[in-house]
Design an enzyme around this catalytic site. Structure first.
Site, PDB file in Angstrom:
ATOM      1  N   ASN A 189      47.332  47.679  27.945  1.00 31.90           N
ATOM      2  CA  ASN A 189      48.117  47.673  26.639  1.00 31.90           C
ATOM      3  C   ASN A 189      47.554  46.584  25.475  1.00 31.90           C
ATOM      4  OD1 ASN A 189      48.658  45.466  28.542  1.00 31.90           O
ATOM      5  ND2 ASN A 189      50.700  45.283  27.271  1.00 31.90           N
ATOM      6  N   ARG A 190      46.703  45.949  25.751  1.00 32.43           N
ATOM      7  CA  ARG A 190      46.061  44.918  24.512  1.00 32.43           C
ATOM      8  C   ARG A 190      44.961  44.268  25.165  1.00 32.43           C
ATOM      9  NH1 ARG A 190      47.997  39.443  25.868  1.00 32.43           N
ATOM     10  NH2 ARG A 190      49.075  39.405  27.581  1.00 32.43           N
ATOM     11  N   TYR A 195      40.285  30.433  37.911  1.00 33.01           N
ATOM     12  CA  TYR A 195      39.974  31.613  37.236  1.00 33.01           C
ATOM     13  C   TYR A 195      38.654  31.969  37.689  1.00 33.01           C
ATOM     14  CZ  TYR A 195      38.813  34.493  33.479  1.00 33.01           C
ATOM     15  OH  TYR A 195      38.413  35.702  32.403  1.00 33.01           O
ATOM     16  N   ASP A 211      53.330  45.583  37.734  1.00 28.76           N
ATOM     17  CA  ASP A 211      52.779  44.170  37.710  1.00 28.76           C
ATOM     18  C   ASP A 211      51.748  44.237  38.885  1.00 28.76           C
ATOM     19  OD1 ASP A 211      52.449  41.350  38.344  1.00 28.76           O
ATOM     20  OD2 ASP A 211      54.566  41.046  37.583  1.00 28.76           O
TER      21      ASP A 211
HETATM   22  P1  NDP Z   1      44.624  39.529  27.240  1.00 29.79           P
HETATM   23  O1  NDP Z   1      45.428  38.221  27.470  1.00 29.79           O
HETATM   24  O2  NDP Z   1      44.448  40.136  25.952  1.00 29.79           O
HETATM   25  O3  NDP Z   1      44.897  40.630  28.071  1.00 29.79           O
HETATM   26  C1  NDP Z   1      45.279  40.462  29.439  1.00 29.79           C
HETATM   27  C2  NDP Z   1      45.737  41.797  30.002  1.00 29.79           C
HETATM   28  O4  NDP Z   1      46.107  41.653  31.487  1.00 29.79           O
HETATM   29  C3  NDP Z   1      47.304  42.183  29.468  1.00 29.79           C
HETATM   30  O5  NDP Z   1      47.230  43.464  29.272  1.00 29.79           O
HETATM   31  C4  NDP Z   1      48.320  42.021  30.527  1.00 29.79           C
HETATM   32  O6  NDP Z   1      49.493  42.717  30.258  1.00 29.79           O
HETATM   33  C5  NDP Z   1      47.635  42.228  31.709  1.00 29.79           C
HETATM   34  N1  NDP Z   1      48.125  41.556  32.875  1.00 29.79           N
HETATM   35  C6  NDP Z   1      48.227  39.953  33.176  1.00 29.79           C
HETATM   36  N2  NDP Z   1      48.978  39.895  34.222  1.00 29.79           N
HETATM   37  C7  NDP Z   1      49.228  41.091  34.655  1.00 29.79           C
HETATM   38  C8  NDP Z   1      50.098  41.487  35.949  1.00 29.79           C
HETATM   39  N3  NDP Z   1      50.557  40.486  36.634  1.00 29.79           N
HETATM   40  N4  NDP Z   1      50.158  42.660  35.999  1.00 29.79           N
HETATM   41  C9  NDP Z   1      49.567  43.605  35.289  1.00 29.79           C
HETATM   42  N5  NDP Z   1      48.893  43.339  33.895  1.00 29.79           N
HETATM   43  C10 NDP Z   1      48.941  41.944  33.993  1.00 29.79           C
HETATM   44  O7  NDP Z   1      42.926  39.453  27.692  1.00 29.79           O
HETATM   45  P2  NDP Z   1      41.661  39.845  27.657  1.00 29.79           P
HETATM   46  O8  NDP Z   1      41.917  41.087  27.030  1.00 29.79           O
HETATM   47  O9  NDP Z   1      40.747  38.957  27.028  1.00 29.79           O
HETATM   48  O10 NDP Z   1      41.328  40.087  29.149  1.00 29.79           O
HETATM   49  C11 NDP Z   1      41.239  41.381  29.930  1.00 29.79           C
HETATM   50  C12 NDP Z   1      40.219  41.071  31.007  1.00 29.79           C
HETATM   51  O11 NDP Z   1      38.887  40.485  30.723  1.00 29.79           O
HETATM   52  C13 NDP Z   1      40.896  39.977  32.062  1.00 29.79           C
HETATM   53  O12 NDP Z   1      40.716  40.127  33.462  1.00 29.79           O
HETATM   54  C14 NDP Z   1      40.155  38.503  31.597  1.00 29.79           C
HETATM   55  O13 NDP Z   1      40.026  37.618  32.882  1.00 29.79           O
HETATM   56  C15 NDP Z   1      38.610  39.326  31.241  1.00 29.79           C
HETATM   57  N6  NDP Z   1      37.939  38.427  30.391  1.00 29.79           N
HETATM   58  C16 NDP Z   1      38.249  38.012  29.380  1.00 29.79           C
HETATM   59  C17 NDP Z   1      37.478  37.264  28.525  1.00 29.79           C
HETATM   60  C18 NDP Z   1      37.731  36.860  26.929  1.00 29.79           C
HETATM   61  O14 NDP Z   1      36.831  35.954  26.502  1.00 29.79           O
HETATM   62  N7  NDP Z   1      38.735  37.218  26.364  1.00 29.79           N
HETATM   63  C19 NDP Z   1      36.077  36.687  28.946  1.00 29.79           C
HETATM   64  C20 NDP Z   1      35.789  37.265  30.497  1.00 29.79           C
HETATM   65  C21 NDP Z   1      36.692  38.109  31.079  1.00 29.79           C
HETATM   66  P3  NDP Z   1      50.682  42.305  29.837  1.00 29.79           P
HETATM   67  O15 NDP Z   1      50.626  42.536  28.298  1.00 29.79           O
HETATM   68  O16 NDP Z   1      51.761  42.655  30.368  1.00 29.79           O
HETATM   69  O17 NDP Z   1      50.866  40.494  29.852  1.00 29.79           O
END
Ligand code: NDP
Length: 233
Positions: A11-12, A139, A47
């Protein structure tokens, strides 16, 4: 026949960019969300910490779009702290979402892929899982665990024509990083050989390849998408 893809946390951020990329490639795409669904994609509430919720979400996708051919396990959180003061709940919450979440969604889709004798699973890990990261013991452990899980699955699922690969993004401009202090951001950017933050779309390009039929001879790979950050220069 279009293939069906499920992107958790689509979603984001990176997940949304991946979902849009897969949709542009002609797949029928479902994303999970917890409270804020995107308006332009089929979305199911989920979730990943809750096995029942994962089960229901996967069922809903299968009934609406058909059996899942491509899974992108992308949901993730951080709860950064120095290890000496990192509480057990903070350690466990990150493991539960990042590593156990990937386990749960994969468990929910894998039998159908094995039955069909094809499938693509892509885990979104992190460079932190390769290099370690100060203040991110929880993490980094969860992301390293995802790599071990993906490589084990690659071995187990190869006979069924299912590939399992991992991308390890580096320093990407999303909600996850936007709130860090400017000084910290400048410090990390200065360590990136390419000299800048990556975009969610740049990660999505690589996930798109691993999800495509063109990646048919790639399994068990761990692909840093990090502007060279993991080179440790
Ligand atoms: P965001 O914080 O923008 O997005 C995180 C996403 O994970 C959201 O869609 C969120 O949904 C979802 N999420 C979190 N907790 C849950 C849950 N319990 N159940 C279902 N969905 C959940 O982060 P990023 O887009 O940056 O991250 C995406 C992935 O990339 C992650 O795994 C992150 O660790 C990884 N990553 C990111 C980096 C960065 O620099 N940004 C670097 C390396 C890896 P909701 O909207 O409902 O919270």
């Amino acid at each position: 026949m279009s293939r069906v893809a499920l992107v958790t946390g689509g979603n984001r951020g990176i997940g949304l960019a991946v979902a849009r990329r897969l949709a542009a490639d002609g797949m029928k795409v479902a994303v999970t969300y917890r409270s804020d669904p995107p308006s332009d994609l089929f979305a199911v509430q989920c979730d990943v910490r809750d096995p029942e919720s994962v089960h229901h979400a996967v069922n809903e996708v299968e009934q609406t779009l058909g059996g899942i051919d491509v899974l992108v396990a992308n949901s993730g959180i951080t709860r950064d702290r120095a290890f000496a003061v990192m509480s057990e709940p903070d350690f466990a919450a990150v493991m539960d979402t990042n590593l156990m979440g990937a386990y749960r969604v994969t468990r929910a889709v894998v039998r159908e892929m094995m039955r069909k004798r094809e499938g693509r699973i892509v885990f979104v890990s992190s460079v932190a899982g390769l290099t370690g990261s100060v203040g991110q013991a929880n993490y980094a452990s969860s992301k390293a665990g995802m790599i071990g899980l993906a490589r084990s699955l690659a071995l187990e699922l190869s006979p069924y024509g299912v590939t399992v690969n991992t991308v390890a993004p580096g320093w990407v401009d999303t909600d996850m990083t936007v709130r860090l202090p400017e000084k910290v951001k400048e410090g990390i950017t200065s360590q990136v050989p390419l000299g800048r933050q990556g975009s969610a779309e740049e990660i999505a390009e690589v996930v798109g390849f691993l999800a495509s039929e063109g990646s048919s001879y790639v399994t068990g790979a761990v692909l840093p998408v990090d502007g060279g950050l993991s080179l440790g220069a």
